[in-house]
Design a protein around this motif. Structure first.
Motif, PDB file in Angstrom:
ATOM      1  N   GLU A  87     -14.993  27.484  27.957  1.00 22.41           N
ATOM      2  CA  GLU A  87     -14.838  26.054  27.717  1.00 22.41           C
ATOM      3  C   GLU A  87     -13.434  25.729  27.215  1.00 22.41           C
ATOM      4  OE1 GLU A  87     -17.796  24.251  25.305  1.00 22.41           O
ATOM      5  OE2 GLU A  87     -19.447  24.730  26.680  1.00 22.41           O
ATOM      6  N   ARG A  88     -12.882  26.597  26.363  1.00 25.05           N
ATOM      7  CA  ARG A  88     -11.526  26.366  25.878  1.00 25.05           C
ATOM      8  C   ARG A  88     -10.540  26.324  27.035  1.00 25.05           C
ATOM      9  NH1 ARG A  88      -7.084  28.709  25.360  1.00 25.05           N
ATOM     10  NH2 ARG A  88      -7.889  30.723  26.092  1.00 25.05           N
ATOM     11  N   GLN A  89     -10.688  27.230  27.997  1.00 28.55           N
ATOM     12  CA  GLN A  89      -9.820  27.237  29.175  1.00 28.55           C
ATOM     13  C   GLN A  89      -9.939  25.921  29.942  1.00 28.55           C
ATOM     14  OE1 GLN A  89     -10.982  30.715  31.444  1.00 28.55           O
ATOM     15  NE2 GLN A  89      -9.292  31.916  30.583  1.00 28.55           N
ATOM     16  N   MET A  90     -11.157  25.453  30.117  1.00 23.82           N
ATOM     17  CA  MET A  90     -11.375  24.206  30.855  1.00 23.82           C
ATOM     18  C   MET A  90     -10.766  23.017  30.123  1.00 23.82           C
ATOM     19  SD  MET A  90     -15.343  24.716  32.064  1.00 23.82           S
ATOM     20  CE  MET A  90     -15.869  26.192  32.944  1.00 23.82           C
ATOM     21  N   LEU A  91     -10.964  22.974  28.811  1.00 27.82           N
ATOM     22  CA  LEU A  91     -10.420  21.861  28.035  1.00 27.82           C
ATOM     23  C   LEU A  91      -8.894  21.912  27.995  1.00 27.82           C
ATOM     24  CD1 LEU A  91     -12.942  21.692  25.055  1.00 27.82           C
ATOM     25  CD2 LEU A  91     -12.843  20.209  27.055  1.00 27.82           C
ATOM     26  N   ASP A  92      -8.335  23.108  27.875  1.00 27.99           N
ATOM     27  CA  ASP A  92      -6.878  23.239  27.913  1.00 27.99           C
ATOM     28  C   ASP A  92      -6.324  22.675  29.220  1.00 27.99           C
ATOM     29  OD1 ASP A  92      -6.791  24.463  25.440  1.00 27.99           O
ATOM     30  OD2 ASP A  92      -6.541  26.500  26.230  1.00 27.99           O
ATOM     31  N   ALA A  93      -6.959  23.048  30.319  1.00 29.92           N
ATOM     32  CA  ALA A  93      -6.514  22.577  31.627  1.00 29.92           C
ATOM     33  C   ALA A  93      -6.686  21.074  31.757  1.00 29.92           C
ATOM     34  CB  ALA A  93      -7.292  23.302  32.728  1.00 29.92           C
ATOM     35  N   ALA A  94      -7.807  20.564  31.293  1.00 29.44           N
ATOM     36  CA  ALA A  94      -8.069  19.125  31.396  1.00 29.44           C
ATOM     37  C   ALA A  94      -7.081  18.318  30.584  1.00 29.44           C
ATOM     38  CB  ALA A  94      -9.503  18.825  30.947  1.00 29.44           C
ATOM     39  N   VAL A  95      -6.783  18.769  29.371  1.00 28.70           N
ATOM     40  CA  VAL A  95      -5.811  18.062  28.526  1.00 28.70           C
ATOM     41  C   VAL A  95      -4.458  17.996  29.221  1.00 28.70           C
ATOM     42  CG1 VAL A  95      -4.464  18.275  26.403  1.00 28.70           C
ATOM     43  CG2 VAL A  95      -6.943  18.480  26.312  1.00 28.70           C
ATOM     44  N   GLN A  96      -4.035  19.103  29.801  1.00 33.46           N
ATOM     45  CA  GLN A  96      -2.735  19.135  30.474  1.00 33.46           C
ATOM     46  C   GLN A  96      -2.699  18.194  31.676  1.00 33.46           C
ATOM     47  OE1 GLN A  96      -1.159  23.075  31.227  1.00 33.46           O
ATOM     48  NE2 GLN A  96       0.042  22.357  32.976  1.00 33.46           N
ATOM     49  N   ILE A  97      -3.733  18.250  32.505  1.00 32.05           N
ATOM     50  CA  ILE A  97      -3.761  17.422  33.716  1.00 32.05           C
ATOM     51  C   ILE A  97      -3.877  15.941  33.364  1.00 32.05           C
ATOM     52  CG2 ILE A  97      -5.072  16.892  35.805  1.00 32.05           C
ATOM     53  CD1 ILE A  97      -3.507  19.516  35.950  1.00 32.05           C
ATOM     54  N   ILE A  98      -4.757  15.600  32.434  1.00 32.21           N
ATOM     55  CA  ILE A  98      -4.961  14.194  32.067  1.00 32.21           C
ATOM     56  C   ILE A  98      -3.710  13.621  31.416  1.00 32.21           C
ATOM     57  CG2 ILE A  98      -6.273  12.639  30.566  1.00 32.21           C
ATOM     58  CD1 ILE A  98      -8.712  14.521  31.052  1.00 32.21           C
ATOM     59  N   ALA A  99      -3.063  14.407  30.552  1.00 28.05           N
ATOM     60  CA  ALA A  99      -1.854  13.924  29.886  1.00 28.05           C
ATOM     61  C   ALA A  99      -0.748  13.644  30.891  1.00 28.05           C
ATOM     62  CB  ALA A  99      -1.391  14.947  28.852  1.00 28.05           C
ATOM     63  N   ARG A 100      -0.659  14.455  31.917  1.00 25.83           N
ATOM     64  CA  ARG A 100       0.472  14.345  32.841  1.00 25.83           C
ATOM     65  C   ARG A 100       0.218  13.405  34.014  1.00 25.83           C
ATOM     66  NH1 ARG A 100       2.716  20.620  32.471  1.00 25.83           N
ATOM     67  NH2 ARG A 100       2.780  20.601  30.184  1.00 25.83           N
TER      68      ARG A 100
END
Length: 215
Positions: free
Chosen positions: A15-28
């Motif tokens: 889940e941490r991997q998924m959230l890390d990826a989501a934060v990066q994509i959504i922010a950018r």
């Protein structure tokens, strides 16, 4: 290849991997443009696995907001120690805030900008962390006033208003600082202290600005 990408690991780590990826994509790219395919690819998992763990894009976004909010408030609270003098307590909290936002610019973008612009459900999550921080800073200011040489009890409405103003200034300054190359958390924290503490320090000493007579 797909089996290698989704090798077994603890659920929390996945889940941490998924959230890390989501934060990066959504922010950018912004929440609306964020692709679940892109999030899954960056996390190194299949898109069905993202849905299995986090149900929907909305739920994934909510989980991102809550994680970033919890991390930010935890960092600020941990930095403020009751044994410190009032100005040092405020400095410690302000520095922790800007350190976190500087080290996690994508997380700050998700929490402060994206969450507030994509509907009431997400805005409510951002409002909740702001309310928690407002209550924390309100208590900090009230305690500082009572501990001042003049031992003042500021009216609750005024104390909360000061906290709201301080938090609003910190949020705006964090947005601005993160766009300035080579700007540091210490510089941002110093700027806010120069802006806020001089006024708060006078207030703790019983000096208040009042409207000029006849204005």
């Amino acid at each position: 290849m797909g089996g290698g990408r989704t090798r077994r690991m603890p659920r929390a780590e996945r889940e941490r991997q998924m959230l890390d990826a989501a934060v990066q994509i959504i922010a950018r790219h912004g929440y609306a443009a964020a692709s679940m395919d892109e999030i899954a690819e960056l996390a190194g998992v299949s898109k069905p696995l993202v849905y299995l763990y986090l149900n929907s894009k909305d739920d994934l976004f909510t989980a991102c907001i809550r994680r970033e909010a919890a991390a930010l408030t935890r960092a600020v609270r941990a930095a403020v120690r009751s044994a410190l003098p009032a100005d040092r307590r405020l400095w410690a909290g302000v520095l922790a805030f800007f350190t976190y936002t500087a080290e996690h610019p994508d997380g700050w973008t998700v929490l402060h900008l994206q969450a507030r612009t994509h509907g009431p459900r997400f805005a409510a999550e951002a409002d909740a962390v702001r309310a928690e921080m407002t209550a924390f800073v309100t208590r900090l200011i009230a305690t500082a006033a009572r501990e001042s040489p003049h031992s003042r009890d500021l009216p609750a409405r005024e104390t909360e208003g000061l906290a709201v103003a301080l938090i609003g200034a910190a949020e705006s300054l964090a947005d601005w600082t993160n766009t300035i190359p080579a700007a540091t958390a210490v510089q941002a924290a110093t700027t806010l202290m120069n802006f806020a503490w001089s006024g708060l320090g006078d207030l703790m000493s019983g000096e208040q600005w009042t409207e000029p007579v006849g204005a």
